[in-house]
Scaffold this active site. Sequence first.
Site, PDB file in Angstrom:
ATOM      1  N   LYS A   1       0.849  -1.186   0.000  1.00  0.00           N
ATOM      2  CA  LYS A   1       0.000   0.000   0.000  1.00  0.00           C
ATOM      3  C   LYS A   1       0.887   1.240   0.000  1.00  0.00           C
ATOM      4  O   LYS A   1       1.697   1.442   0.907  1.00  0.00           O
ATOM      5  CB  LYS A   1      -0.919   0.035   1.221  1.00  0.00           C
ATOM      6  CG  LYS A   1      -1.768   1.306   1.277  1.00  0.00           C
ATOM      7  CD  LYS A   1      -2.400   1.505   2.634  1.00  0.00           C
ATOM      8  CE  LYS A   1      -2.984   2.914   2.734  1.00  0.00           C
ATOM      9  NZ  LYS A   1      -3.483   3.224   4.087  1.00  0.00           N
TER      10      LYS A   1
ATOM     11  N   GLY B   1      -7.525   9.658  10.197  1.00  0.00           N
ATOM     12  CA  GLY B   1      -7.731   9.760  11.629  1.00  0.00           C
ATOM     13  C   GLY B   1      -8.790  10.749  12.072  1.00  0.00           C
ATOM     14  O   GLY B   1      -8.995  10.946  13.270  1.00  0.00           O
TER      15      GLY B   1
ATOM     16  N   ALA C   1      -9.361   5.750   4.949  1.00  0.00           N
ATOM     17  CA  ALA C   1      -9.193   6.933   5.803  1.00  0.00           C
ATOM     18  C   ALA C   1     -10.505   7.672   5.996  1.00  0.00           C
ATOM     19  O   ALA C   1     -11.296   7.847   5.061  1.00  0.00           O
ATOM     20  CB  ALA C   1      -8.145   7.893   5.274  1.00  0.00           C
ATOM     21  N   GLY C   2     -10.734   8.075   7.229  1.00  0.00           N
ATOM     22  CA  GLY C   2     -11.873   8.911   7.571  1.00  0.00           C
ATOM     23  C   GLY C   2     -13.041   8.194   8.209  1.00  0.00           C
ATOM     24  O   GLY C   2     -13.906   8.828   8.802  1.00  0.00           O
TER      25      GLY C   2
ATOM     26  N   ASN D   1      -8.403   1.852  10.472  1.00  0.00           N
ATOM     27  CA  ASN D   1      -7.583   1.502  11.623  1.00  0.00           C
ATOM     28  C   ASN D   1      -8.041   2.266  12.864  1.00  0.00           C
ATOM     29  O   ASN D   1      -8.487   1.694  13.849  1.00  0.00           O
ATOM     30  CB  ASN D   1      -6.112   1.775  11.324  1.00  0.00           C
ATOM     31  CG  ASN D   1      -5.165   1.329  12.423  1.00  0.00           C
ATOM     32  OD1 ASN D   1      -3.974   1.545  12.334  1.00  0.00           O
ATOM     33  ND2 ASN D   1      -5.635   0.682  13.461  1.00  0.00           N
TER      34      ASN D   1
END
Length: 263
Positions: free
Chosen positions: A105, A166, A192-193, A214
């Site tokens: 990635k 994040g 993301a987000g 994550n």
Amino acid sequence: MDTLLRDDDTWTVAGRQFRSRLVVGTGKYKDLEETAQAIEASGAEMVTVAVRRVNLADRGAPMLQDYVDPKRYTYLPNTAGCHTANDAVRTLRLAREAGGWNLVKLEVLGPPPHLYPDMPGTFEAAEALIRDGFEVMVYCADDPLAAKRLEDMGCVAIMPLGAPIGSGLGVQNPAMLSMIIEGAGVPVLVDAGVGTASDAAIAMEIGCDAVLLNSAIAHAQDPVRMARAMKAAVEAGRHARLAGRMPRRMGAEPSSPLTGLIR
């Protein structure tokens, strides 16, 4: 038959087939025990590994591999924390030397506080990695033109952000994501987000092949329970996408017919 339980409802990237449409990270947890428990609860088959932040080689310290079995999970080394193309390329070359990983990635980040994808750096790094024989899943802006360019270069999956890394703000631009999905010939993953389960469900309802997250799990008050919620949300969103939602309309429509009423 339950569509999601059929063996043929899978997605494929670089010749690798997966049933779980949730990809999770391995960082930000309080310890490796919690990391392993949350990943188990998520049902994920692929996990991202921040090469610059996770111990993959020092046997004198706790190692991720001792808790998250690389024979069970597909490791996806990433370039988290890299702000230049050179750093990203060097990091993934080291990962390949250390673990033999070829599916990777790529992310090249702009400066704080937004850490928005640095697209010129991303293009530069992607070109170098593809030339080196890497199979590149690429984090990028929610820009259909940039996404198509990355696909045409040879990236094996496109991973536009839902919102800044994040942030937990959820999918902020579903229209752009829909355009990327419509024009893509490779898997598209929101990356993301995502902050909570409904965000993951929305991404799947839009038509994403999978969701990568994550912080939403690792920063939850109960990461293991949130991992379960994310698994269920991704499955629910996939069901809704396959079912085909009812059309939107501005006016009301009665749920029962108006003809044949008892008078």
